[in-house]
Structures are given as C-alpha cells and as structure tokens.
Design a protein around this motif. Structure first.
Motif, PDB file in Angstrom:
ATOM      1  N   ASP A 228      -0.200   0.155  -4.721  1.00 24.98           N
ATOM      2  CA  ASP A 228       1.100  -0.381  -5.424  1.00 24.98           C
ATOM      3  C   ASP A 228       1.705  -1.853  -4.996  1.00 24.98           C
ATOM      4  O   ASP A 228       1.703  -2.631  -5.004  1.00 24.98           O
ATOM      5  CB  ASP A 228       2.331   1.090  -4.769  1.00 24.98           C
ATOM      6  CG  ASP A 228       3.579   1.046  -5.735  1.00 24.98           C
ATOM      7  OD1 ASP A 228       3.764   0.433  -6.988  1.00 24.98           O
ATOM      8  OD2 ASP A 228       4.009   1.748  -4.938  1.00 24.98           O
TER       9      ASP A 228
ATOM     10  N   THR B 108       0.529  -1.502  -0.061  1.00 23.71           N
ATOM     11  CA  THR B 108      -0.078  -0.339  -0.566  1.00 23.71           C
ATOM     12  C   THR B 108       1.088   1.325  -0.018  1.00 23.71           C
ATOM     13  O   THR B 108       1.416   1.814   0.727  1.00 23.71           O
ATOM     14  CB  THR B 108      -0.912  -0.435   0.968  1.00 23.71           C
ATOM     15  OG1 THR B 108      -2.128  -0.695   1.419  1.00 23.71           O
ATOM     16  CG2 THR B 108      -1.603   1.255   0.967  1.00 23.71           C
TER      17      THR B 108
ATOM     18  N   VAL C 181       0.927   5.775  -1.012  1.00 24.41           N
ATOM     19  CA  VAL C 181       0.028   6.532  -0.411  1.00 24.41           C
ATOM     20  C   VAL C 181       0.600   7.571  -1.492  1.00 24.41           C
ATOM     21  O   VAL C 181       1.372   7.904  -2.424  1.00 24.41           O
ATOM     22  CB  VAL C 181       0.554   7.076   1.159  1.00 24.41           C
ATOM     23  CG1 VAL C 181       0.468   6.530   2.049  1.00 24.41           C
ATOM     24  CG2 VAL C 181       2.691   7.689   0.679  1.00 24.41           C
ATOM     25  N   THR C 182      -0.461   8.805  -1.705  1.00 17.44           N
ATOM     26  CA  THR C 182      -0.535   9.952  -2.448  1.00 17.44           C
ATOM     27  C   THR C 182      -1.068  10.913  -2.001  1.00 17.44           C
ATOM     28  O   THR C 182      -2.123  11.569  -1.699  1.00 17.44           O
ATOM     29  CB  THR C 182      -1.676   9.629  -4.285  1.00 17.44           C
ATOM     30  OG1 THR C 182      -1.292  10.705  -4.343  1.00 17.44           O
ATOM     31  CG2 THR C 182      -2.997   9.325  -3.514  1.00 17.44           C
ATOM     32  N   ASP C 183      -0.832  12.432  -2.953  1.00 19.09           N
ATOM     33  CA  ASP C 183      -0.812  13.513  -1.830  1.00 19.09           C
ATOM     34  C   ASP C 183      -2.454  14.364  -2.554  1.00 19.09           C
ATOM     35  O   ASP C 183      -2.384  13.611  -3.512  1.00 19.09           O
ATOM     36  CB  ASP C 183       0.311  14.216  -1.993  1.00 19.09           C
ATOM     37  CG  ASP C 183       1.026  14.326  -1.536  1.00 19.09           C
ATOM     38  OD1 ASP C 183       0.787  13.753  -0.646  1.00 19.09           O
ATOM     39  OD2 ASP C 183       2.324  14.460  -2.367  1.00 19.09           O
ATOM     40  N   MET C 184      -3.021  14.689  -1.150  1.00 19.04           N
ATOM     41  CA  MET C 184      -4.313  15.284  -2.140  1.00 19.04           C
ATOM     42  C   MET C 184      -4.273  16.720  -1.820  1.00 19.04           C
ATOM     43  O   MET C 184      -3.516  17.364  -1.501  1.00 19.04           O
ATOM     44  CB  MET C 184      -5.344  14.809  -0.791  1.00 19.04           C
ATOM     45  CG  MET C 184      -5.478  13.150  -0.730  1.00 19.04           C
ATOM     46  SD  MET C 184      -6.145  12.160  -1.909  1.00 19.04           S
ATOM     47  CE  MET C 184      -8.239  13.270  -2.084  1.00 19.04           C
TER      48      MET C 184
ATOM     49  N   GLY D 265      -3.474  16.682   1.988  1.00 11.75           N
ATOM     50  CA  GLY D 265      -3.999  15.303   3.022  1.00 11.75           C
ATOM     51  C   GLY D 265      -2.930  13.711   1.898  1.00 11.75           C
ATOM     52  O   GLY D 265      -2.817  14.148   1.215  1.00 11.75           O
ATOM     53  N   THR D 266      -3.071  13.318   2.719  1.00 11.47           N
ATOM     54  CA  THR D 266      -2.924  11.827   1.715  1.00 11.47           C
ATOM     55  C   THR D 266      -3.704  10.605   1.963  1.00 11.47           C
ATOM     56  O   THR D 266      -4.886  10.507   2.437  1.00 11.47           O
ATOM     57  CB  THR D 266      -1.078  11.281   1.772  1.00 11.47           C
ATOM     58  OG1 THR D 266      -1.880  10.645   3.860  1.00 11.47           O
ATOM     59  CG2 THR D 266      -0.499  12.345   2.255  1.00 11.47           C
ATOM     60  N   ARG D 267      -3.987   9.506   0.920  1.00  7.25           N
ATOM     61  CA  ARG D 267      -4.527   8.593   0.745  1.00  7.25           C
ATOM     62  C   ARG D 267      -4.061   7.404   0.376  1.00  7.25           C
ATOM     63  O   ARG D 267      -2.746   7.314  -0.221  1.00  7.25           O
ATOM     64  CB  ARG D 267      -5.940   9.231   0.013  1.00  7.25           C
ATOM     65  CG  ARG D 267      -5.550   9.131  -1.791  1.00  7.25           C
ATOM     66  CD  ARG D 267      -7.383   9.200  -2.294  1.00  7.25           C
ATOM     67  NE  ARG D 267      -6.681   8.984  -3.720  1.00  7.25           N
ATOM     68  CZ  ARG D 267      -6.845   8.485  -4.907  1.00  7.25           C
ATOM     69  NH1 ARG D 267      -6.511   7.025  -4.323  1.00  7.25           N
ATOM     70  NH2 ARG D 267      -6.537   8.103  -6.183  1.00  7.25           N
ATOM     71  N   PRO D 268      -4.517   6.321   0.744  1.00  7.96           N
ATOM     72  CA  PRO D 268      -3.545   5.102   0.174  1.00  7.96           C
ATOM     73  C   PRO D 268      -4.104   4.861  -1.379  1.00  7.96           C
ATOM     74  O   PRO D 268      -5.241   4.921  -1.374  1.00  7.96           O
ATOM     75  CB  PRO D 268      -4.310   4.118   1.326  1.00  7.96           C
ATOM     76  CG  PRO D 268      -5.798   4.781   1.955  1.00  7.96           C
ATOM     77  CD  PRO D 268      -4.823   6.148   1.790  1.00  7.96           C
TER      78      PRO D 268
END
Length: 238
Positions: free
Chosen positions: A67, A52, A54-57, A61-64
């Motif tokens: 990968d 798993t 993470v990507t930036d919002m 914030g971030t979300r999973p």
C-alpha cells in the motif's frame, strides 16, 4: 462533513491509503497497474511513501499487501485523474479537507498541541499579544507549504486587509519574488530561497502527443508564513 475516506495524521500531515482511494474512485484498472500508470508524476518521500497494509483472508486470517500513504494534495490529483463520477466526489472532499486543515484556528490548535506535547511553555508578555504569538509559533511548527493566495487569506484573517494580487505585487516590489516580463516571473528570488521563505514545487506531466510539460509553483514555507504574517502585523500596528 461525513468521513468519505479514513484520514491519518503523521508529522503534521494528513495522509490517506492508496488502496482506500483506489476502491473509492472506482477505477477498473487493477491496483498495481493503476499505481504504475499514475504515480510516475509524483515524488516518493514527498507526495507518497510505501507502506504495508493488510487484507482479510477467507479463513479469517490476514496477509500483508503493498500500500502507499498519500498526501491529500496527491490524493486530490489522483481523484481528478481517475475521470470517474466518484473521483469528482473525492476531489471535492479533499479540497474541503485542505480548506479546514489550513484554517488559521486549526493551525493554532495543532501548533499548541505540539508545544504542549513537548512540554514547552509559551512565555507571553501580555494577553493582547497572546493570540498573535501563539499563531506565529503554530505556523512555525507546520511542515505544510502553502500558495501565495492562501498566505493572503491568513494575513487578512489576522487583521491586515490584502488580497492575492496585491500580495504578489508587494512580494515582487520588495524583492521576494521575481518581477518583470520574464519566464520566471513570480518565482522566488535567490534571497527568498536562501532565507527559507519559499520553495518551488516542480511537477512534470506527459501531454497526449508524448511531450513532457513541466510546471513550477512557488509555495510559502512554514518559516515564510511566520515571517510575512509578522511583517504585516507590524505594518498594521505602526
């Protein structure tokens, strides 16, 4: 060599992020489709593992996100399969990473670090034997199997002059690889497999006409590397 992609090490194995590679080779297919099209030729748990990321919002914030951790060997093949200019660049980069990773001195460093972390003291009888014993212990801790040609280089770098073709011939003559004009020539014998000296890497590829092509490659295990290096060092000193 500058860092082209972030590389992590886990269980004595180099790994890269599938998403990082996907961005780097600049394919136009969406990530999930790229995975679906290309990962079917590889083995989960051996060539890649699901992780798993993470990507930036936009809100900070971030979300999973899904990968995959890829071995360098798989990443190298995916780079070639991308058919992009960046893919060629990444493939060359991974080839150089593998070359440095399999350098005998690097193997020694990694093995020595593992031994130190486990608080294992090397008991060596004299300073002359120390480099050889340290090298053998380092190889035995490695989880990386290598090609016969790479084993020949290791043996040569440790003082015994031998090339890939001569090593193949020696392995056949001494019953470690299958000899004769057979379809399984140069595959490990049953004895080699039972001793844990070799493993067979099997891959399946789909041809343009829809048929499936299966390739088999003999690879020398960490135990096998130690076994054969010790044999040739003994021959050198005899």
């Amino acid at each position: 060599m500058g860092e082209l992609i972030k590389v992590t090490v886990k269980n004595d194995q180099q790994l890269v992020s599938a998403r990082d590679l996907y961005k780097g080779v600049q394919v136009t297919t969406r990530f999930s489709k790229w995975v679906e099209q290309n990962f079917k030729d590889f083995i989960e748990g051996e060539d890649f593992t699901s992780v798993t990321g993470v990507t930036d919002m936009p809100n900070g914030g971030t979300r999973p996100i899904q990968d995959y951790a890829l071995t360098i060997s798989m990443a190298k093949e995916l780079s070639m399969m991308s058919h992009t200019e960046q893919g060629k660049k990444y493939r060359k980069y991974f080839i150089e990473l593998e070359r440095k990773w399999n350098n005998p001195m690097e193997i020694v460093k990694r093995g020595y670090s593992i031994l130190q972390n486990e608080n294992t003291k090397l008991k060596l009888e004299n300073s002359e034997m120390k480099p050889k014993a340290l090298f053998a212990d380092a190889v035995s801790t490695s989880n990386t199997s290598i090609l016969v040609g790479e084993l020949a280089k290791l043996i040569k770098q440790n003082g015994y002059d031998i090339g890939q073709q001569r090593l193949f011939k020696w392995l056949r003559n001494n019953g470690y690889l299958i000899a004769g004009n057979r379809s399984d020539r140069n595959m490990p014998t049953q004895k080699s497999l039972e001793l844990g000296l070799f493993e067979i890497k099997e891959r399946s590829f789909q041809n343009p006409d829809g048929s499936v092509r299966i390739t088999k490659t003999p690879k020398v295990t960490g135990k096998g590397q130690q076994y054969f290096i010790n044999k040739f060092l003994a021959k050198k000193e005899a």
